[in-house]
Design a protein around this motif. Structure first.
Motif, PDB file in Angstrom:
ATOM      1  N   TYR A   1       0.820  -1.208   0.000  1.00  0.00           N
ATOM      2  CA  TYR A   1       0.000   0.000   0.000  1.00  0.00           C
ATOM      3  C   TYR A   1       0.857   1.262   0.000  1.00  0.00           C
ATOM      4  CZ  TYR A   1      -4.309  -2.596   0.299  1.00  0.00           C
ATOM      5  OH  TYR A   1      -5.376  -3.415  -0.012  1.00  0.00           O
TER       6      TYR A   1
ATOM      7  N   LEU B   1       0.277   3.975  -2.969  1.00  0.00           N
ATOM      8  CA  LEU B   1      -0.007   5.383  -2.663  1.00  0.00           C
ATOM      9  C   LEU B   1       1.072   6.296  -3.228  1.00  0.00           C
ATOM     10  CD1 LEU B   1      -1.382   5.063   0.974  1.00  0.00           C
ATOM     11  CD2 LEU B   1      -2.671   5.640  -1.090  1.00  0.00           C
TER      12      LEU B   1
ATOM     13  N   TYR C   1       1.953  10.335  -3.450  1.00  0.00           N
ATOM     14  CA  TYR C   1       2.295  10.588  -2.048  1.00  0.00           C
ATOM     15  C   TYR C   1       3.699  10.080  -1.732  1.00  0.00           C
ATOM     16  CZ  TYR C   1      -2.702  11.402  -1.564  1.00  0.00           C
ATOM     17  OH  TYR C   1      -3.972  11.898  -1.710  1.00  0.00           O
TER      18      TYR C   1
ATOM     19  N   THR D   1       5.532   8.106   1.023  1.00  0.00           N
ATOM     20  CA  THR D   1       5.020   7.190   2.034  1.00  0.00           C
ATOM     21  C   THR D   1       6.166   6.547   2.798  1.00  0.00           C
ATOM     22  OG1 THR D   1       4.933   5.360   0.449  1.00  0.00           O
ATOM     23  CG2 THR D   1       2.944   6.686   0.701  1.00  0.00           C
TER      24      THR D   1
ATOM     25  N   VAL E   1      -7.283   0.946  -2.915  1.00  0.00           N
ATOM     26  CA  VAL E   1      -6.404   2.051  -3.292  1.00  0.00           C
ATOM     27  C   VAL E   1      -7.216   3.205  -3.868  1.00  0.00           C
ATOM     28  CG1 VAL E   1      -4.566   2.766  -4.873  1.00  0.00           C
ATOM     29  CG2 VAL E   1      -4.363   0.620  -3.616  1.00  0.00           C
TER      30      VAL E   1
ATOM     31  N   VAL F   1      -7.166   6.873  -2.222  1.00  0.00           N
ATOM     32  CA  VAL F   1      -6.737   8.043  -2.995  1.00  0.00           C
ATOM     33  C   VAL F   1      -7.829   9.111  -2.982  1.00  0.00           C
ATOM     34  CG1 VAL F   1      -6.157   8.871  -5.312  1.00  0.00           C
ATOM     35  CG2 VAL F   1      -5.099   6.786  -4.429  1.00  0.00           C
TER      36      VAL F   1
END
Length: 699
Positions: free
Chosen positions: A303, A307, A312, A314, A545, A549
């Protein structure tokens, strides 16, 4: 004449699984000449190619290997390729030494193995060495499942002879012995579980991913392409999820292993940066907290990567006392520490280059979801909070899963107290949980959570740093803790996701009902999914996801970049990056209709980066392209290319050879409808040459 290669239109590469630990300082980036020769000598001896072996034995001596080091390599590999190969290798080496002596070459014999002075039980010594290689605490007793239960004698030979008698000999380092072992197992082929295990051990004793990549190239040259490809299929970052990053490529999503301290303990983490990452820009960031027993290379990494693909920065970090992070005793599961891990991840990621500290979100998975709920009650740096398949560790350790152990609470508290007492007195650490399990035991496990969890952690997504064990003394803290206490303190936007068929859903329901002050709170159910299936099953992961998002975009991206705005405003989601040699660069695919048995068509949204096109190909049933954004090219064989814009429709008859893709300076997106799926998949030919593509003049 073009070659005809039939493949599925968008095939996925399933990465074989192995792990990585960053808690030991790595060696140099590339193999030394001596290490390279250890690889070639091992491979050729295992394959029985003695003429080539003579050349490499000479080269090994010339590179600085001592006679005793090479002898040790040839002796070590007998445990993996058998006495006949080992003895033939030694005989070949004797011939080489005689020939060199006749030429006046006096080779360095080097030092011999030091005497073994350890008089402890040999089985225990071997078990301790194996645990040291794996970077874990030696388990109690002997294994009672699997091949060790079926054949206790082979378990004895393995520990006493291989890991005690052989690995104790200090002529070679642990790293050099693992180079020999990986080289032999990879060259023999068909031994993937063992290859997986020893590549993990190699990384844990200081062999770098770059060195492993170099090692596999050497295997390919000396043992064959298949053997090299088998070894290369392992992920150099230890990531064990589908479509994981295999190498850092400029301009794409990259992974950055980092370490930092939380309360004096070294924390190992992976940071994922989005495509085109630029430290001069500001990005929203997300902390991803892993499940109980899980680590950063498993679902948390999946994940975190997805992302990052959405824009992003992360971070997925191993909890203190777990995974590749520090802390003793190993596998302690203290709620206060797990919560502090989340605060520490926020400390670190908000200082990372390019991160906008005012746009920080969090995703907690399983047990990490419960600890996330606790952390955000007080830590208001988190502006958006999401959980997936939330697991309330305190409630389950106290009451049992689905409240099945209410009658034994006091008994289990006494056991935890006794375990703590033994630890304090310097005694052995007592562990709760399941250290290993047979297929038969898995099949008999009645609950989806544990049955599928055993399959995930011990079979399909196994990693040496991941375990179902935790210290029994942890129950003193776990059983008095509850994730849902003080849920009214959460005033951030809250999204809680669970599978509709998850047997853990009752925990999400309870926590959600208590979050009375959370803003815009939403419970999102994945239809048909169980708890563990939300970790890996693509159709569920994609739904999750997309929801994440959307949620994070609404609550974090108040200052969206242009790229994020375009993504949010797209008619269809961008989907997954295509890992396919039939595309010249980066492209994405979102499958829209896949049930070809019912509709006899497949439909997907394909997005090409500027300058990217697919290879020449045809469709047995024909294809229709609906252009929905940007500009692109379409060309049939021996015909002029056609410039495509938003709103254009392309009808491609069956068996017509063609290609399509973006112009040089525009992203291009189209819907691809492949008709009459029963006739077969696309037929691919050669790539469109740069010369032909560059001759097209964008308008």
């Amino acid at each position: 004449m073009m070659s005809r290669i039939k493949v599925s239109f968008f095939s996925y590469i399933f990465l074989f699984l192995f792990g990585i630990s960053y808690n030991i300082i790595a060696q140099e980036k590339m193999l030394s000449k001596k290490q390279e020769k250890i690889v070639t000598i091992s491979v050729l001896t295992a394959k029985g190619e003695l003429d080539k072996l003579k050349t490499e034995l000479n080269a090994g001596l010339d590179a600085g290997l001592t006679v005793n080091e090479i002898k040790e390599v040839l002796v070590h590999l007998y445990a993996y390729s058998g006495f006949p190969r080992s003895i033939r290798g030694l005989q070949t080496f004797m011939t080489v030494l005689d020939e060199r002596k006749a030429q006046g070459i006096n080779d360095n014999w080097g030092r011999e193995a030091s005497p073994i002075t350890d008089t402890r039980d040999k089985y225990e010594r071997g078990k301790e060495i194996l645990a040291k290689l794996a970077g874990v605490t030696p388990p109690e007793g002997r294994p009672t499942t699997g091949y060790a239960a079926f054949s206790p004698e082979i378990e004895t030979f393995l520990k006493e002879h291989l890991f005690a008698d052989i690995f104790e000999r200090d002529v070679l380092t642990y790293a050099e012995r693992e180079i020999v072992t990986v080289s032999v197992i990879a060259s023999l082929g068909g031994l993937e579980p063992m290859l997986n295990s020893h590549m993990n051990l190699s990384l844990n004793v200081g062999i770098t991913p770059e060195q492993l990549e170099q090692l596999t190239n050497i295997i390919e040259v000396n043992a064959g392409k298949k053997e090299g490809d088998d070894a290369k299929a392992k992920n150099p970052f230890g990531l064990v999820y589908e479509n994981a990053i295999k190498e850092n490529i400029q301009g794409k999503v990259n992974i950055h292993p980092v370490t930092y301290k939380v309360n004096g303990i070294d924390i190992a983490a992976n940071i994922y940066t989005p495509s085109g990452y630029d430290t001069s820009k500001k990005y929203p960031a997300v902390v991803v907290a892993h499940p109980n027993g899980g680590i950063k290379e498993q679902v948390a990494g999946l994940y975190a990567q997805r992302l990052a693909e959405a824009g992003y920065i992360t971070i997925a970090a191993d909890a203190a006392y777990q995974g590749a992070s520090g802390g003793e005793p190993r596998h302690k599961d203290n709620p206060a520490y797990r919560t502090e891990d989340i605060h520490g991840a926020a400390d670190f990621i908000t200082q990372y280059p390019g991160v906008d500290a005012n746009r920080l979100g969090i995703l907690g998975i399983c047990g990490g979801g419960g600890y996330t709920l606790k952390a955000v009650q007080s830590d208001k740096r988190f502006k958006a909070v999401a959980t997936l398949s939330m697991f309330n560790s305190g409630e389950v350790r106290r009451n049992g899963f689905q409240n099945t152990q209410l009658a034994t609470i006091q008994e289990r508290l006494q056991q935890a107290t006794d375990a703590r007492k033994q630890e304090a007195a310097g005694g052995k650490i007592i562990y709760a949980g399941v250290p290993s399990i047979t297929d038969e035991e898995i099949a008999k496990t009645p609950t989806d959570l544990y049955r599928e969890g055993y399959e995930y952690y011990y079979r399909t997504h196994a990693h040496p740093n991941s375990t179902f064990l935790y210290t029994k003394s942890s129950l003193l803290d776990l059983m008095t803790w509850d994730a849902t206490t003080n849920m009214d303190l959460i005033n951030q936007p809250l999204l809680m996701i669970a599978g509709s068929k998850a047997d853990t859903k009752y925990m999400t329901d309870e926590a959600f009902s208590k979050a009375i002050n959370a803003k815009n709170k939403e419970l999102f159910l994945i239809d048909g999914a169980t708890h563990i299936q939300t970790y890996w099953k693509q159709e569920y992961v994609n739904q999750i996801v997309e929801k994440l998002v959307d949620f994070l975009g609404r609550n974090l991206n108040t200052e969206n970049s242009q790229e994020m705005k375009e993504e949010a405003n797209a008619i269809f989601p961008k989907g997954d990056e295509v890992n396919n040699d039939n595309f010249s660069g980066t492209a994405w695919l979102k499958r829209l209709v896949t049930n070809s048995d019912v509709f006899d068509v497949t439909i997907g949204n394909v997005t090409f980066e500027p300058g990217v096109r697919n290879s020449w190909h045809s469709h047995p049933g024909g294809q229709i392209l609906l252009c929905i954004s940007g500009e692109g090219w379409y060309q049939e064989k021996d015909k002029p290319a056609r410039l495509l814009r938003k709103g254009d429709v392309v009808e491609i008859p069956p068996e017509v050879i063609h290609w399509h893709g973006a112009t040089h300076d525009s992203v291009f997106e189209h819907i691809a409808i492949s008709a009459k799926s029963h006739l077969g998949a696309a037929v691919w030919f050669d790539a469109v040459s740069d010369e032909d593509y560059n001759s097209l003049k964008d308008r």
